[in-house]
Design a protein around this motif. Structure first.
Motif, PDB file in Angstrom:
ATOM      1  N   ASP A   1      41.909 -76.918   0.846  1.00  0.00           N
ATOM      2  CA  ASP A   1      41.802 -76.955   2.303  1.00  0.00           C
ATOM      3  C   ASP A   1      42.319 -75.617   2.828  1.00  0.00           C
ATOM      4  N   VAL A   2      41.418 -74.800   3.351  1.00  0.00           N
ATOM      5  CA  VAL A   2      41.766 -73.456   3.828  1.00  0.00           C
ATOM      6  C   VAL A   2      41.750 -73.363   5.354  1.00  0.00           C
ATOM      7  N   SER A   3      41.606 -74.469   6.025  1.00  0.00           N
ATOM      8  CA  SER A   3      41.404 -74.453   7.478  1.00  0.00           C
ATOM      9  C   SER A   3      42.582 -73.882   8.264  1.00  0.00           C
ATOM     10  N   GLU A   4      43.777 -73.876   7.681  1.00  0.00           N
ATOM     11  CA  GLU A   4      44.955 -73.382   8.397  1.00  0.00           C
ATOM     12  C   GLU A   4      45.473 -72.052   7.859  1.00  0.00           C
TER      13      GLU A   4
ATOM     14  N   ASP B   1      45.203 -62.005   1.444  1.00  0.00           N
ATOM     15  CA  ASP B   1      44.913 -60.670   0.933  1.00  0.00           C
ATOM     16  C   ASP B   1      44.219 -60.752  -0.425  1.00  0.00           C
ATOM     17  N   SER B   2      44.099 -59.606  -1.086  1.00  0.00           N
ATOM     18  CA  SER B   2      43.381 -59.558  -2.353  1.00  0.00           C
ATOM     19  C   SER B   2      44.082 -60.357  -3.453  1.00  0.00           C
ATOM     20  N   ILE B   3      45.392 -60.485  -3.399  1.00  0.00           N
ATOM     21  CA  ILE B   3      46.114 -61.297  -4.392  1.00  0.00           C
ATOM     22  C   ILE B   3      45.707 -62.756  -4.245  1.00  0.00           C
ATOM     23  N   THR B   4      45.628 -63.212  -3.011  1.00  0.00           N
ATOM     24  CA  THR B   4      45.204 -64.594  -2.747  1.00  0.00           C
ATOM     25  C   THR B   4      43.797 -64.827  -3.279  1.00  0.00           C
ATOM     26  N   LEU B   5      42.917 -63.887  -3.007  1.00  0.00           N
ATOM     27  CA  LEU B   5      41.543 -63.998  -3.490  1.00  0.00           C
ATOM     28  C   LEU B   5      41.505 -64.007  -5.013  1.00  0.00           C
ATOM     29  N   THR B   6      42.317 -63.174  -5.646  1.00  0.00           N
ATOM     30  CA  THR B   6      42.376 -63.135  -7.105  1.00  0.00           C
ATOM     31  C   THR B   6      42.805 -64.479  -7.673  1.00  0.00           C
ATOM     32  N   ILE B   7      43.808 -65.099  -7.079  1.00  0.00           N
ATOM     33  CA  ILE B   7      44.285 -66.406  -7.553  1.00  0.00           C
ATOM     34  C   ILE B   7      43.170 -67.443  -7.452  1.00  0.00           C
ATOM     35  N   LEU B   8      42.475 -67.462  -6.335  1.00  0.00           N
ATOM     36  CA  LEU B   8      41.380 -68.420  -6.158  1.00  0.00           C
ATOM     37  C   LEU B   8      40.247 -68.139  -7.144  1.00  0.00           C
ATOM     38  N   LEU B   9      39.924 -66.871  -7.340  1.00  0.00           N
ATOM     39  CA  LEU B   9      38.844 -66.518  -8.268  1.00  0.00           C
ATOM     40  C   LEU B   9      39.207 -66.842  -9.712  1.00  0.00           C
ATOM     41  N   GLN B  10      40.460 -66.624 -10.103  1.00  0.00           N
ATOM     42  CA  GLN B  10      40.875 -66.939 -11.472  1.00  0.00           C
ATOM     43  C   GLN B  10      40.680 -68.413 -11.773  1.00  0.00           C
ATOM     44  N   ALA B  11      40.916 -69.258 -10.798  1.00  0.00           N
ATOM     45  CA  ALA B  11      40.732 -70.697 -11.011  1.00  0.00           C
ATOM     46  C   ALA B  11      39.270 -71.028 -11.288  1.00  0.00           C
ATOM     47  N   THR B  12      38.336 -70.235 -10.740  1.00  0.00           N
ATOM     48  CA  THR B  12      36.910 -70.521 -10.948  1.00  0.00           C
ATOM     49  C   THR B  12      36.440 -70.203 -12.356  1.00  0.00           C
ATOM     50  N   LEU B  13      37.244 -69.488 -13.124  1.00  0.00           N
ATOM     51  CA  LEU B  13      36.835 -69.143 -14.483  1.00  0.00           C
ATOM     52  C   LEU B  13      36.743 -70.373 -15.379  1.00  0.00           C
ATOM     53  N   ALA B  14      37.539 -71.395 -15.082  1.00  0.00           N
ATOM     54  CA  ALA B  14      37.554 -72.584 -15.932  1.00  0.00           C
ATOM     55  C   ALA B  14      37.311 -73.880 -15.161  1.00  0.00           C
ATOM     56  N   ARG B  15      37.278 -73.801 -13.836  1.00  0.00           N
ATOM     57  CA  ARG B  15      37.172 -75.011 -13.022  1.00  0.00           C
ATOM     58  C   ARG B  15      36.233 -74.775 -11.838  1.00  0.00           C
TER      59      ARG B  15
ATOM     60  N   PRO C   1      38.370 -67.027  10.533  1.00  0.00           N
ATOM     61  CA  PRO C   1      37.592 -65.782  10.552  1.00  0.00           C
ATOM     62  C   PRO C   1      38.071 -64.730   9.547  1.00  0.00           C
ATOM     63  N   HIS C   2      39.376 -64.539   9.421  1.00  0.00           N
ATOM     64  CA  HIS C   2      39.886 -63.523   8.509  1.00  0.00           C
ATOM     65  C   HIS C   2      39.495 -63.848   7.068  1.00  0.00           C
ATOM     66  N   LEU C   3      39.647 -65.093   6.676  1.00  0.00           N
ATOM     67  CA  LEU C   3      39.308 -65.500   5.314  1.00  0.00           C
ATOM     68  C   LEU C   3      37.803 -65.395   5.085  1.00  0.00           C
ATOM     69  N   ALA C   4      37.016 -65.839   6.033  1.00  0.00           N
ATOM     70  CA  ALA C   4      35.557 -65.755   5.905  1.00  0.00           C
ATOM     71  C   ALA C   4      35.116 -64.305   5.743  1.00  0.00           C
TER      72      ALA C   4
ATOM     73  N   GLY D   1      31.985 -60.408  -1.534  1.00  0.00           N
ATOM     74  CA  GLY D   1      30.940 -61.153  -2.227  1.00  0.00           C
ATOM     75  C   GLY D   1      31.424 -62.459  -2.813  1.00  0.00           C
ATOM     76  N   ALA D   2      32.707 -62.764  -2.623  1.00  0.00           N
ATOM     77  CA  ALA D   2      33.271 -63.999  -3.171  1.00  0.00           C
ATOM     78  C   ALA D   2      32.730 -65.246  -2.473  1.00  0.00           C
ATOM     79  N   ASP D   3      32.126 -65.080  -1.312  1.00  0.00           N
ATOM     80  CA  ASP D   3      31.554 -66.238  -0.634  1.00  0.00           C
ATOM     81  C   ASP D   3      30.444 -66.877  -1.462  1.00  0.00           C
ATOM     82  N   ARG D   4      29.871 -66.116  -2.396  1.00  0.00           N
ATOM     83  CA  ARG D   4      28.829 -66.655  -3.268  1.00  0.00           C
ATOM     84  C   ARG D   4      29.393 -67.322  -4.518  1.00  0.00           C
ATOM     85  N   VAL D   5      30.690 -67.176  -4.748  1.00  0.00           N
ATOM     86  CA  VAL D   5      31.326 -67.742  -5.936  1.00  0.00           C
ATOM     87  C   VAL D   5      31.812 -69.162  -5.693  1.00  0.00           C
TER      88      VAL D   5
END
Length: 117
Positions: free
Chosen positions: A53-56, A61-75, A85-88, A95-99
């Motif tokens: 839930d990212v609504s709040e 920053d890029s560290i946050t994005l990295t953590i979220l992307l690392q989780a997609t490697l296995a899940r 708006p900032h997160l979007a 290009g992470a919106d496509r991941v």
């Protein structure tokens, strides 16, 4: 598990049938990434999907994005709720919106079919 820092809040609401719900609120950066990293552990046993839930989220920053992307490697990772708006913008510019799969709510994120990448 609930963790509050001065500027952010991370809560693992539940884990049921292999789906872990993680709620993020506030500002996320290098200084307070630890709780999010723990909640999004890509090696977490018994988890096949994270519904986040990212609504709040007011800042990420890029560290946050990295953590979220690392989780997609296995899940599967589903970002749920309206994206601030900032997160979007961060997702779109990188290009992470496509991941990530996107769902309008946590409930829908639990049940939606996530297409293979």
């Amino acid at each position: 598990m609930t963790v509050n820092a001065d500027r952010c809040h991370v809560e693992v609401q539940d884990q049921h049938e292999g789906i872990r719900v993680v709620v993020m609120a506030g500002e996320f950066d290098l200084d307070n990434a630890g709780p999010l990293r723990a909640a999004m552990d890509p090696q977490a046993p018994g988890v096949h999907r994270y519904v986040v839930d990212v609504s709040e989220v007011t800042f990420a920053d890029s560290i946050t994005l990295t953590i979220l992307l690392q989780a997609t490697l296995a899940r599967e990772v589903v970002l749920a709720g309206p994206q601030p708006p900032h997160l979007a913008q961060l997702l779109r510019l990188t290009g992470a919106d496509r991941v990530f799969a996107h769902a309008p709510s946590v409930a829908e994120g639990r049940t939606m079919v996530v297409p293979p990448r």
